[in-house]
Design an enzyme around this catalytic site. Structure first.
Site, PDB file in Angstrom:
ATOM      1  N   LYS A   1       0.632  -1.275  -0.201  1.00 49.84           N
ATOM      2  CA  LYS A   1       0.030   0.089   0.087  1.00 49.84           C
ATOM      3  C   LYS A   1       1.078   1.239   0.086  1.00 49.84           C
ATOM      4  CE  LYS A   1      -4.531   1.070   0.294  1.00 49.84           C
ATOM      5  NZ  LYS A   1      -5.481   0.247  -0.224  1.00 49.84           N
TER       6      LYS A   1
ATOM      7  N   ASP B   1      -7.220   4.568  -4.348  1.00 44.29           N
ATOM      8  CA  ASP B   1      -7.268   4.088  -3.651  1.00 44.29           C
ATOM      9  C   ASP B   1      -8.444   4.987  -3.012  1.00 44.29           C
ATOM     10  OD1 ASP B   1      -7.797   1.808  -1.021  1.00 44.29           O
ATOM     11  OD2 ASP B   1      -7.248   3.986  -0.143  1.00 44.29           O
TER      12      ASP B   1
ATOM     13  N   GLY C   1     -20.119   6.890   3.152  1.00 47.52           N
ATOM     14  CA  GLY C   1     -19.120   7.660   1.279  1.00 47.52           C
ATOM     15  C   GLY C   1     -19.918   7.699   0.766  1.00 47.52           C
ATOM     16  N   PHE C   2     -19.390   8.660  -0.693  1.00 53.07           N
ATOM     17  CA  PHE C   2     -20.524   8.925  -1.828  1.00 53.07           C
ATOM     18  C   PHE C   2     -19.217   8.772  -2.838  1.00 53.07           C
ATOM     19  CE2 PHE C   2     -18.333  12.984  -2.345  1.00 53.07           C
ATOM     20  CZ  PHE C   2     -17.962  12.714  -1.226  1.00 53.07           C
ATOM     21  N   GLY C   3     -17.958   7.931  -2.798  1.00 53.12           N
ATOM     22  CA  GLY C   3     -17.400   7.681  -3.668  1.00 53.12           C
ATOM     23  C   GLY C   3     -17.622   7.057  -5.172  1.00 53.12           C
ATOM     24  N   ASN C   4     -16.204   6.292  -4.925  1.00 50.45           N
ATOM     25  CA  ASN C   4     -16.378   5.261  -6.298  1.00 50.45           C
ATOM     26  C   ASN C   4     -16.788   3.427  -6.037  1.00 50.45           C
ATOM     27  OD1 ASN C   4     -14.256   2.651  -6.317  1.00 50.45           O
ATOM     28  ND2 ASN C   4     -14.738   3.354  -9.009  1.00 50.45           N
ATOM     29  N   VAL C   5     -16.485   3.595  -4.521  1.00 50.19           N
ATOM     30  CA  VAL C   5     -16.709   1.708  -4.049  1.00 50.19           C
ATOM     31  C   VAL C   5     -18.497   2.311  -3.899  1.00 50.19           C
ATOM     32  CG1 VAL C   5     -16.700   0.730  -1.849  1.00 50.19           C
ATOM     33  CG2 VAL C   5     -14.714   2.110  -2.744  1.00 50.19           C
ATOM     34  N   ALA C   6     -18.874   3.495  -2.580  1.00 50.84           N
ATOM     35  CA  ALA C   6     -20.206   3.609  -3.052  1.00 50.84           C
ATOM     36  C   ALA C   6     -21.479   3.905  -4.139  1.00 50.84           C
ATOM     37  CB  ALA C   6     -20.473   4.727  -2.103  1.00 50.84           C
TER      38      ALA C   6
HETATM   39  O1  2IT Z   1      -7.744  -1.371  -0.467  1.00 49.38           O
HETATM   40  C1  2IT Z   1      -8.327  -2.172  -1.552  1.00 49.38           C
HETATM   41  O2  2IT Z   1      -8.314  -3.651  -2.035  1.00 49.38           O
HETATM   42  C2  2IT Z   1      -8.348  -1.370  -3.216  1.00 49.38           C
HETATM   43  N1  2IT Z   1      -7.423   0.028  -2.349  1.00 49.38           N
HETATM   44  C3  2IT Z   1      -7.447  -2.383  -3.950  1.00 49.38           C
HETATM   45  C4  2IT Z   1      -5.900  -2.085  -4.693  1.00 49.38           C
HETATM   46  C5  2IT Z   1      -5.907  -2.746  -6.603  1.00 49.38           C
HETATM   47  O3  2IT Z   1      -4.459  -2.558  -5.998  1.00 49.38           O
HETATM   48  O4  2IT Z   1      -6.538  -2.574  -7.353  1.00 49.38           O
END
Ligand code: 2IT
Length: 445
Positions: free
Chosen positions: A125, A165, A236-241
């Site tokens: 990370k 991320d 949240g309201f980003g890509n994951v949400a």
């Molecule tokens: O927390 C995660 O798994 C990510 N931000 C995605 C990591 C990735 O290499 O796609």
């Protein structure tokens, strides 16, 4: 033989002032300590000491110029935690809360998450304490390219493959990839989450949210319940949400909340139209980090400074950042009859909150299982790049669905308690850990 408390004290001494890393380590170790103590091979190989020490942490200076022509200095890091299973893999986070300790927690989690996907990826990370909030597009571009001017020395398609991320989306990945290419002259799979036109994979943007809903559907079916018709609170309201809201709607569930650092939105009509989803993306790319404008635009209610966990819902899906669902939130959700909590952000629930849910036999999925769809499709992007091929969205989504079902099956295999309660947290930790520990032992030191 290891003793949990004394091992945690040892980690605290070695990693002072890194509370999130200690919290993440405690969560994994409390699940796996018996497995280790029962296995002489693991004991002889000192797997716990070795798996809790990152291979290396690179820290570097990032100098960039703001729109006023002033020089700014931020710090960047890449934590290369463990590559027993494959090249280091994990996202980059640009956020004011980023510290070396928070990236160590994220990289540590990533080891076991990546292991659960079944794909050959190690854990890493990175990121910076640079905050995109309030920055112009030009400033973001200048910062991001300056960041890559240091990072490119430490990464490579077979060595370490970063992705996005929090604060790093397709725009930033484009700038990062552009700078890497300029510096090295190589167009190769060194980053994932790239644009589809220049080496990215179909479905990568949606994958974390989609995967979490595939996992949630399996969990509910373990209880004999269908996801269709369920009421969901998202944070949240980003890509994951965004991905989660789209897939939940497709499955016939209704997402009624979104949230930001400024408060939460209650949308009783559901976050369920193309217009609303597109608006979420535009809010994110505006760099303001507020969700309130959604409420004004769509006639929804806004609760300043509050979290969505006080709503009466069937499912709670934290999709924002670590420790966003605390003990008192878990208690409130239980009071309101929540059926399951699915952690989509990394360590979205504090250990106290997830301990409480598990003690009360409320199904709880940890992020390393439920949100693994994002990195899984990153792994598929690496495969496509390495083979110089391109898979259709349908093909990638089918593979994602199979991977999430496999992760769910691993959780059941290792997490079934004697009384029939499925402890997905324990199951994910043990299944993810064993594969890495076995590889480390096989590779020797
Ligand atoms: O927390 C995660 O798994 C990510 N931000 C995605 C990591 C990735 O290499 O796609």
């Amino acid at each position: 033989m290891y003793q949990l408390d004394s091992f945690i004290s040892y980690l605290e001494r070695k990693n002072p002032a890194e509370p999130e890393f200690i919290e993440a380590a405690k969560e994994v170790l409390s699940s796996v300590i018996d497995v280790v103590n029962d296995n002489p091979y693991y004991l002889k190989n000192r797997v716990l000491e070795r798996i809790t020490e990152p291979d290396r942490v690179v820290s570097f200076k990032v100098e960039w110029e703001n729109d006023e022509g002033e020089i700014n200095v931020n710090r960047g890091w890449r934590v290369q935690f463990n590559n027993a299973l494959g090249p280091y893999k994990g996202g980059l986070r640009f956020h004011s809360s980023v510290t070396e300790g928070s990236l160590k927690f994220l990289a540590f989690e990533q080891i076991f998450k990546n292991s659960l996907t079944g794909l050959p990826m190690g854990g890493g990370k990175g990121g910076s304490d640079f905050s995109p909030k309030g920055k112009s597009d030009d400033e973001i571009r200048r910062f991001t390219k300056a960041f890559m001017r240091e990072l490119y020395k430490y990464i490579g398609p077979d060595m370490d493959v970063p992705a996005g991320d929090i604060g790093v989306g397709s725009r930033e990945i484009g700038y990062l990839f552009g700078e890497y290419k300029r510096l090295t002259g190589r167009h190769e799979g060194v980053l994932t989450g790239k644009g589809i036109g220049y080496g990215g994979s179909e479905t990568r943007a949606e994958a974390t949210g989609y995967g979490a809903l595939y996992f949630a559907r399996e969990m509910l079916s373990d209880m004999g319940v269908s996801i269709s018709g369920k009421r969901i609170a998202l944070s949240g309201f980003g890509n994951v949400a965004w991905g989660a809201a789209m897939k939940a709607t497709e499955m016939g569930a209704k997402v009624v909340t979104l949230s930001g650092p400024d408060g939460y939105v209650l949308d009783e009509d559901g976050v369920s139209t193309k217009e609303k989803w597109a608006y979420m993306l535009s809010l994110r790319s505006s760099n303001q980090d507020v969700v309130e404008p959604y409420a004004h635009k769509f006639g929804a209610k806004f609760f300043p400074g509050k979290k969505p966990w006080c709503e009466k819902v069937d499912l709670a899906l934290p999709c924002a950042i670590q420790n966003e669902l605390l003990l008192e939130d878990a208690k409130m959700l239980k009071e309101n009859g929540v059926k399951a909590v699915v952690e989509v952000s990394n360590m979205g629930c504090s250990n106290e909150a997830s301990d409480y849910l598990i003690r009360n036999h409320i199904p709880f999925a940890p992020g390393k299982a439920a949100n693994a769809g994002g990195v899984a499709v990153s792994g598929l992007e690496m495969s496509q790049n390495a083979g110089h091929i391109f898979w259709s969205g349908r093909e990638v989504d089918d593979r994602l669905c199979v991977i999430m079902k496999n992760i769910h099956a691993s959780c059941l295999k290792e997490g079934m308690d004697a009384d029939g309660y499925i402890n997905y947290r324990k199951g994910a930790n043990i299944a993810g850990f064993k594969k890495v520990a076995d590889a480390m032992c096989a590779l020797g030191y």
